[in-house]
Design an enzyme around this catalytic site. Structure first.
Site, PDB file in Angstrom:
ATOM      1  N   GLU A   9       0.800  -1.228   0.000  1.00  0.00           N
ATOM      2  CA  GLU A   9       0.000   0.000   0.000  1.00  0.00           C
ATOM      3  C   GLU A   9       0.832   1.276   0.000  1.00  0.00           C
ATOM      4  OE1 GLU A   9      -3.278   0.051   2.802  1.00  0.00           O
ATOM      5  OE2 GLU A   9      -3.356  -2.119   2.750  1.00  0.00           O
ATOM      6  N   GLU A  86      -9.965  -3.738   5.010  1.00  0.00           N
ATOM      7  CA  GLU A  86      -9.665  -2.675   4.048  1.00  0.00           C
ATOM      8  C   GLU A  86      -8.552  -3.126   3.108  1.00  0.00           C
ATOM      9  OE1 GLU A  86     -11.392   0.761   2.889  1.00  0.00           O
ATOM     10  OE2 GLU A  86     -11.822  -0.196   4.809  1.00  0.00           O
TER      11      GLU A  86
END
Length: 766
Positions: A9, A86
């Site tokens: 990420e 998430e």
């Protein structure tokens, strides 16, 4: 093309992981989500199973394009986003955005960024967990429904630019309820009575065997008169040994609370620093990787490897007697805890804070020290404390009982490493010692002084960021990943302000919005309902419920109520104008309410022949408790304070964007918390000086009506109230007035916003 492409990420995480792998692996970052619901419309179809209409985010098109360039048909793609819901959803969106259906794709997870953890993850890939993805989708779509449909209603009924959200609104509700408790609170008098002897003091606790309650001076003097008629006699000496056990290792909630108490960090600051420690955002010689495990977790469990290493470090640092023969295991007390992860702990307990201090920022070092000490303490021996209680009879009829308590730390145990809520554990263990003298039963004690102290009960305290997190967790509202962003959001939206004491106080707008939601959408601010929704998400993640069914049961009744309330509820009914009195000059009513630009004071009504007079209510005053006198002072604005050295008048006023100082055509905002009614000339001159200095630094050229400025998003041209983008390839320093006029003349007309107000609704609510 990459042979093996690992997508994480963040760039910091990518840099750290790339150090562990050879040339066959390329590690890159998606920079979070690459797809989301569109900003211009609802984004899902309630008539078609709530099918979402995802699109690649505008600011991620370049990222997706760059990722695609690194992939061919033989590239093995490893999706290595975070191991929570998430993160799972980000991997799922990457699959679609990168068109990886025919590609060899592997999902890998790890809760610490170390070489062994990364290599182990690569050896043990798994399939994408669709249940976790569905739980995240349900959360995203339900939150979009609430924000998208409720926010425009708030704009219409209260004030433009407001927002509602499933977790943010209930958080504000908690703060508003506490504020109203404080407002209604009536202090009650009580008296504390303490007897001072030569070496210690004792406090009055009982009267005739029942808790003593002295409520006024008369009662206090009665106690004084009675005890003077008799002796103080030791009734009982109680001595006992107690064991005090340490708290569990950190979860997201407890690290946020402790960092607030011990380090003075905001919840957001704690999570930013924890992320840096997790990702390895530092340089330590001969060390690669992060220093702590994943920081979004509600588990209190430690891995077996950590339990074993903890004993080794404890024995080395403190000695064998401070360790445990068997590891201490903790159980979660929080409802709905997801225990798939570990607690937050150092990845290597042998890395002492003092060893790495020179290579960390101050914030990183202090937070790492907290995690290291807390983890070790959780596996250390209990503290042994000797407690002594003296019960002393007094009064003419020996009707009063005074109590003195003392304690002595016999063996500090875990206190040697860590004491909750105190900065210096070794000092705390000593400071907590209260040694009472040796006395015998029936021994008479000569009174040195009897202290009678008048006190008043205090209202409940406002929540701090830390105590609000604790409340949210205990009520099952939100999840570890949502605490920090929720608290930031309610402050950014202007629903809550932070007092100088670092307490959270709801604003006038926050209270009005909460009342509207409570009266017309009670489930949105109902703690039980919000917690039930969280449990539904958990059930979806566990495969026990279908997300489409869950959305169906929520959305239709909610949507119908939005439509109904839009037509049936008037703005006047929502705003509840509060009358304060009558203006002595005009005889017209004085009231406070919410106007288009925020809280305001009004003299007169719209029905009067003369237009009503209006004045903005400063942030320091609340609609619900502002007095008539304070409200009337607002009409003293604008105030002329005097003249600047250039001869121009200095004016202070309260405007649409808050209080400001005006000098000619220049406006300078007052610092947060400053009251324009109390600002003096010296303060205003200093604000102007600082503002002009700041403006000078940002001004590249000043051609009078036309300015070339260096703004937040780079250089631009300002002409009047309009701003113009400088075309690529043109250096702002090279511009003259003619060149600026040419750019202004050739500037394309502004684009019409797609979707009108609903585009803004998304920005305000998501």
């Amino acid at each position: 093309m990459a042979k093996n492409l690992i997508i994480v990420e963040s760039p910091a995480k990518a840099r750290t992981i790339s150090k562990f792998l050879g040339e066959d692996y390329t590690v890159t970052a998606s920079m979070g989500h690459v797809r989301d619901l569109p900003s211009s419309k609802l984004g899902f179809d309630p008539e078609n199973g709530f099918a979402p209409d995802y699109e690649i985010s505008k600011n991620k098109k370049k990222t997706v394009s760059e990722l695609k360039k690194q992939i061919d048909k033989d590239t093995v793609v490893y999706l290595a986003t975070d191991e929570d819901r998430e993160g799972e959803a980000i991997s799922w969106h990457l699959l679609a955005a990168l068109g990886l259906k025919k590609q060899p794709v592997k999902r890998i997870v790890f809760h610490e960024i170390t070489k062994p953890a990364i290599l182990n993850a690569l050896k043990n890939p798994r399939e994408l967990d669709q249940q976790l993805v569905d739980a995240q989708q349900a959360r995203r779509i339900l939150d979009r429904a609430v924000g998208y449909e409720l926010s425009p209603l708030l704009w219409k009924k209260i004030k433009p630019g407001l927002s509602a959200g499933r977790v943010q609104s209930v958080s504000v509700y908690i703060l508003v309820e506490r504020e109203r408790e404080i407002r209604k609170f009536i202090p009650e008098e009580y008296w504390k009575i303490r007897a001072d002897f030569s070496d210690f003091s004792a406090e009055l606790k009982k009267l005739d065997g029942k808790p003593a309650r002295v409520v006024n001076e008369t009662g206090a003097l009665e106690v004084e008169a009675s005890v003077k008629q008799g002796d103080f006699v030791v009734n009982e000496v109680e001595e006992r040994m107690t064991n005090r056990k340490p708290g569990a290792p950190f979860t997201t909630s407890t690290i946020q609370q402790e960092a607030s108490v011990k380090l003075g960090y905001s919840v957001k600051r704690t999570m930013v620093v924890a992320q840096q420690l997790y990702e390895g955002n530092f340089e330590i010689p001969d060390y690669s990787g992060g220093l702590i495990t994943y920081m979004r977790t509600d588990s209190v469990a430690l891995a077996n490897q950590a339990l074993t290493q903890a004993q080794e470090v404890i024995n080395l640092e403190y000695g064998l007697k401070f360790g445990l023969k068997e590891p201490r295991l903790f159980k979660n007390r929080i409802a709905n805890a997801q225990e798939a992860h570990e607690a937050i702990r150092p990845v290597d307990l042998s890395l002492k804070p003092s060893t790495v201090k020179a290579h960390l920022s101050s914030d990183q070092f202090r937070l790492y020290s907290l995690v290291w000490k807390r983890t070790l303490a959780s596996q250390m021996a209990p503290a042994e404390i000797a407690r002594t209680t003296l019960k002393i009879a007094a009064g003419a009829q020996k009707e009063y009982l005074f109590v003195a308590k003392g304690q002595r730390v016999v063996f500090p145990g875990f206190l040697q490493a860590y004491t909750e809520g105190l900065e210096d554990p070794s000092a705390a263990a000593v400071e907590k010692d209260v040694i009472l003298p040796k006395v015998e039963k029936d021994q008479q004690l000569p009174l040195k002084k009897l202290n009678l102290e008048q006190l008043f009960t205090k209202p409940p305290a406002r929540y701090t960021e830390a105590s609000l997190v604790k409340k949210m967790e205990s009520e099952g509202i939100g999840r570890p990943s949502t605490y920090a962003p929720t608290i930031s959001t309610i402050q950014d939206r202007g629903y809550v302000e932070v007092t100088p004491e670092k307490q959270l106080k709801p604003t006038s707008i926050g209270e009005v919005v909460t009342d509207f939601l409570t009266n017309h959408f009670s489930e949105i601010v109902d703690l039980g309902f919000t917690a039930k929704i969280e449990r539904n998400f958990d059930r979806i993640a566990n495969g026990e419920e279908e997300w489409v069914e869950m959305m169906g049961s929520f959305y239709q009744p909610f949507h119908e109520r939005v439509v109904e309330k839009d037509g049936s509820v008037t703005r006047a009914e929502v705003l509840k104008r509060r009358e304060l009195g009558t203006d002595p000059e005009s005889g017209k009513p004085v009231s406070v309410s919410i106007g288009r630009y925020g809280p305001m004071v009004q003299i007169g009504t719209r029905e009067d022949e003369e237009k009503p007079r209006f004045a903005s209510l400063p942030d320091s005053l609340n609609l619900n408790d502002v007095s008539f006198e304070e409200a009337m002072e607002c009409f003293a604005l604008p105030r002329t304070l005097g003249n600047h050295e250039n001869g121009e008048e200095i004016i202070v006023n309260n405007g649409r964007f808050g209080p400001y100082v005006k000098l000619g055509k220049n406006f300078f905002s007052l610092p947060k918390g400053e009251d324009p009614l109390n600002t003096d000339l010296a303060q205003a001159i200093e604000i102007i000086r600082e503002g002009l200095e700041k403006k000078a630094k940002s001004t590249i050229h000043d051609f009078g009506e036309i300015l070339v400025l260096d703004g937040r998003y780079g250089p631009y041209i300002k002409s009047g109230k309009k701003n113009y983008k400088i075309p690529k390839g043109i250096e702002p320093e090279s511009l003259d007035e003619a060149a600026c006029l040419k750019i202004i003349a050739e500037a394309p007309p502004p684009k019409a916003g797609r979707g009108g107000k609903n585009k803004s609704a998304k920005k305000k609510t998501d």
